[in-house]
Scaffold this motif. Structure first.
Motif, PDB file in Angstrom:
ATOM      1  N   PRO A  58       0.880  -1.074   0.076  1.00  0.00           N
ATOM      2  CA  PRO A  58      -0.081  -0.093   0.164  1.00  0.00           C
ATOM      3  C   PRO A  58       0.910   1.254  -0.026  1.00  0.00           C
ATOM      4  N   PRO A  59       0.455   2.315  -0.842  1.00  0.00           N
ATOM      5  CA  PRO A  59       1.424   3.533  -0.743  1.00  0.00           C
ATOM      6  C   PRO A  59       0.892   4.428   0.392  1.00  0.00           C
ATOM      7  N   MET A  60       1.473   3.938   1.764  1.00  0.00           N
ATOM      8  CA  MET A  60       1.093   4.596   2.650  1.00  0.00           C
ATOM      9  C   MET A  60       2.232   4.860   3.657  1.00  0.00           C
ATOM     10  N   ARG A  61       3.415   4.609   3.153  1.00  0.00           N
ATOM     11  CA  ARG A  61       4.643   4.500   4.122  1.00  0.00           C
ATOM     12  C   ARG A  61       5.125   5.753   4.552  1.00  0.00           C
ATOM     13  N   THR A  62       5.154   6.712   3.398  1.00  0.00           N
ATOM     14  CA  THR A  62       6.101   7.957   3.640  1.00  0.00           C
ATOM     15  C   THR A  62       5.136   9.036   3.709  1.00  0.00           C
ATOM     16  N   MET A  63       5.578  10.089   4.145  1.00  0.00           N
ATOM     17  CA  MET A  63       4.622  11.382   4.123  1.00  0.00           C
ATOM     18  C   MET A  63       3.839  11.801   2.918  1.00  0.00           C
ATOM     19  N   GLY A  64       4.818  11.778   1.911  1.00  0.00           N
ATOM     20  CA  GLY A  64       4.322  12.070   0.439  1.00  0.00           C
ATOM     21  C   GLY A  64       3.159  10.917   0.081  1.00  0.00           C
ATOM     22  N   GLU A  65       3.401   9.748   0.609  1.00  0.00           N
ATOM     23  CA  GLU A  65       2.366   8.758   0.234  1.00  0.00           C
ATOM     24  C   GLU A  65       1.092   9.105   1.053  1.00  0.00           C
ATOM     25  N   THR A  66       0.917   9.428   2.180  1.00  0.00           N
ATOM     26  CA  THR A  66      -0.152   9.727   2.987  1.00  0.00           C
ATOM     27  C   THR A  66      -0.627  11.232   2.369  1.00  0.00           C
ATOM     28  N   ARG A  67       0.067  12.141   1.773  1.00  0.00           N
ATOM     29  CA  ARG A  67      -0.611  13.188   1.115  1.00  0.00           C
ATOM     30  C   ARG A  67      -1.238  12.772  -0.335  1.00  0.00           C
ATOM     31  N   LEU A  68      -0.828  11.790  -0.655  1.00  0.00           N
ATOM     32  CA  LEU A  68      -1.555  11.114  -1.870  1.00  0.00           C
ATOM     33  C   LEU A  68      -2.905  10.911  -1.518  1.00  0.00           C
ATOM     34  N   TRP A  69      -3.144  10.252  -0.453  1.00  0.00           N
ATOM     35  CA  TRP A  69      -4.394   9.864  -0.003  1.00  0.00           C
ATOM     36  C   TRP A  69      -5.280  11.171   0.432  1.00  0.00           C
ATOM     37  N   TYR A  70      -4.658  11.864   1.327  1.00  0.00           N
ATOM     38  CA  TYR A  70      -5.276  12.997   1.617  1.00  0.00           C
ATOM     39  C   TYR A  70      -5.849  14.015   0.405  1.00  0.00           C
ATOM     40  N   SER A  71      -4.854  14.052  -0.727  1.00  0.00           N
ATOM     41  CA  SER A  71      -5.431  14.894  -1.927  1.00  0.00           C
ATOM     42  C   SER A  71      -6.567  13.882  -2.437  1.00  0.00           C
ATOM     43  N   PHE A  72      -6.944  12.808  -2.400  1.00  0.00           N
ATOM     44  CA  PHE A  72      -7.874  12.124  -3.048  1.00  0.00           C
ATOM     45  C   PHE A  72      -9.071  12.297  -1.957  1.00  0.00           C
ATOM     46  N   PHE A  73      -9.017  12.108  -0.841  1.00  0.00           N
ATOM     47  CA  PHE A  73     -10.141  12.144  -0.032  1.00  0.00           C
ATOM     48  C   PHE A  73     -10.721  13.355   0.243  1.00  0.00           C
ATOM     49  N   LEU A  74      -9.770  14.698   0.101  1.00  0.00           N
ATOM     50  CA  LEU A  74     -10.496  16.007   0.110  1.00  0.00           C
ATOM     51  C   LEU A  74     -11.654  16.335  -0.925  1.00  0.00           C
ATOM     52  N   PRO A  75     -11.596  16.072  -2.143  1.00  0.00           N
ATOM     53  CA  PRO A  75     -12.648  16.266  -2.907  1.00  0.00           C
ATOM     54  C   PRO A  75     -13.801  15.331  -2.854  1.00  0.00           C
ATOM     55  N   LEU A  76     -13.225  14.116  -2.086  1.00  0.00           N
ATOM     56  CA  LEU A  76     -14.431  12.943  -1.866  1.00  0.00           C
ATOM     57  C   LEU A  76     -15.522  13.632  -0.838  1.00  0.00           C
ATOM     58  N   ALA A  77     -14.603  14.084   0.286  1.00  0.00           N
ATOM     59  CA  ALA A  77     -15.325  14.803   1.357  1.00  0.00           C
ATOM     60  C   ALA A  77     -16.310  16.052   0.875  1.00  0.00           C
ATOM     61  N   GLY A  78     -15.464  16.784  -0.163  1.00  0.00           N
ATOM     62  CA  GLY A  78     -16.143  17.894  -0.743  1.00  0.00           C
ATOM     63  C   GLY A  78     -17.470  17.217  -1.538  1.00  0.00           C
ATOM     64  N   ILE A  79     -17.335  16.372  -2.231  1.00  0.00           N
ATOM     65  CA  ILE A  79     -18.706  16.057  -3.211  1.00  0.00           C
ATOM     66  C   ILE A  79     -19.737  15.570  -2.278  1.00  0.00           C
ATOM     67  N   ILE A  80     -19.261  14.722  -1.155  1.00  0.00           N
ATOM     68  CA  ILE A  80     -20.310  14.326  -0.166  1.00  0.00           C
ATOM     69  C   ILE A  80     -20.935  15.434   0.584  1.00  0.00           C
ATOM     70  N   THR A  81     -20.153  16.480   0.862  1.00  0.00           N
ATOM     71  CA  THR A  81     -20.819  17.467   1.630  1.00  0.00           C
ATOM     72  C   THR A  81     -21.540  18.570   0.696  1.00  0.00           C
ATOM     73  N   TYR A  82     -21.252  18.502  -0.676  1.00  0.00           N
ATOM     74  CA  TYR A  82     -22.155  19.351  -1.476  1.00  0.00           C
ATOM     75  C   TYR A  82     -23.484  18.608  -1.880  1.00  0.00           C
ATOM     76  N   SER A  83     -23.228  17.394  -2.029  1.00  0.00           N
ATOM     77  CA  SER A  83     -24.446  16.412  -2.278  1.00  0.00           C
ATOM     78  C   SER A  83     -25.543  16.361  -1.219  1.00  0.00           C
ATOM     79  N   ARG A  84     -24.847  16.577   0.018  1.00  0.00           N
ATOM     80  CA  ARG A  84     -25.857  16.615   1.338  1.00  0.00           C
ATOM     81  C   ARG A  84     -26.401  17.720   1.490  1.00  0.00           C
ATOM     82  N   TRP A  85     -25.538  18.866   1.426  1.00  0.00           N
ATOM     83  CA  TRP A  85     -26.015  20.268   2.015  1.00  0.00           C
ATOM     84  C   TRP A  85     -25.954  21.461   0.771  1.00  0.00           C
ATOM     85  N   LYS A  86     -25.330  20.824  -0.441  1.00  0.00           N
ATOM     86  CA  LYS A  86     -25.412  21.865  -1.415  1.00  0.00           C
ATOM     87  C   LYS A  86     -24.681  23.032  -1.168  1.00  0.00           C
ATOM     88  N   TYR A  87     -23.552  23.209  -0.543  1.00  0.00           N
ATOM     89  CA  TYR A  87     -22.936  24.129  -0.282  1.00  0.00           C
ATOM     90  C   TYR A  87     -22.072  24.401  -1.473  1.00  0.00           C
TER      91      TYR A  87
END
Length: 263
Positions: A58-87
């Motif tokens: 799993p690409p999760m060992r280094t700080m850069g690899e965790t930034r990879l996942w965070y970069s992915f989850f931010l838009p995912l959290a954004g679209i979930i929030t937009y879908s639910r509350w339409k901000y």
């Protein structure tokens, strides 16, 4: 998949996320917003999967690899929030934050190899990191909302807007709790104990209690919006120390088993 292809995948994903954010801001049809954002997530996740296969871990060992996942989850959290509350602005903020983390990874590349220490070969490694990164993304979205309400909103904060902060925090804290529990089980199987007050564990506990305090404050003092929002920002600062700040603490050097490999 070589890390050299990261910039290509990242730029394509960012263009799609930016288009989705622009469509949301201009009040385009939700299907347009979803299409751009989800396609960008698919492109970015395809790189993560390809890296996973290439590294044979799993690409999760280094700080850069965790930034990879965070970069992915931010838009995912954004679209979930937009879908639910339409901000409509939440996708713009998640896009900007992802852009920052992606730029760090582009301009400060790290060495990515197949080496994985024995403790990280546990089946708990992957779910532990994934639930934590998703928790960080949801709590990051709550922080963005808190900043907006404190400094950019011209009218008084209302209960509906505070509900958004609360709900994002509820989800984030729930996943953080799962991360703590899975980490404890993992630690028991790897080192023989559930908790050792390692610097990372100490900051993780402080962060968890801080967000729990925010929830209790909101329940006990529902009308004190600004104090609650300030508390939410303080909690996010603790989260930053828990995530990567401990790498720079003298007490963690050569002692903590949780410090990320920065090379």
């Amino acid at each position: 998949m070589s890390w050299n292809y990261f910039a290509l995948f990242a730029i394509i994903a960012l263009l799609l996320w930016g288009s989705g954010a622009f469509a949301a801001w201009r009040n385009k049809r939700p299907v347009v917003v979803y299409s751009f954002t989800l396609l960008g997530l698919a492109v970015f996740f395809s790189f993560i999967v390809a890296m996973w296969i290439s590294l044979e871990r799993p690409p999760m060992r280094t700080m850069g690899e965790t930034r990879l996942w965070y970069s992915f989850f931010l838009p995912l959290a954004g679209i979930i929030t937009y879908s639910r509350w339409k901000y409509k602005w939440i996708l713009s903020f998640s896009f900007i934050l992802s852009l920052v983390f992606i730029c760090i990874n582009i301009f400060k590349p790290e060495i990515h190899n197949k080496t994985l220490m024995p403790a990280l070969q546990s089946p708990w490694f992957t779910p532990h990191v994934i639930v934590y990164m998703f928790a960080y993304a949801m709590l990051g979205a709550a922080t963005v909302m808190a900043i907006y309400l404190l400094w950019f909103k011209k009218k008084e904060v209302d209960a509906h807007e505070m509900d958004l902060c609360d709900n994002l925090t509820y989800v984030g804290l729930a996943f953080m709790t799962l991360g703590l529990l899975s980490g404890a089980v993992w630690a028991k199987s790897a080192w023989g104990h559930y908790w050792a007050w390692d610097p990372k564990e100490t900051w993780a506990a402080a962060t968890w209690f801080s967000y729990l305090a925010y929830i209790h404050f909101r329940l006990g003092c529902p009308s004190k919006y600004r104090k609650a929002l300030v508390g939410l920002l303080i909690s996010f600062l603790l989260l930053q120390m828990c995530w990567y700040g401990i790498n720079y603490l003298p007490s963690a050097q050569g002692v903590s088993v949780h410090t990320y490999n920065l090379n």
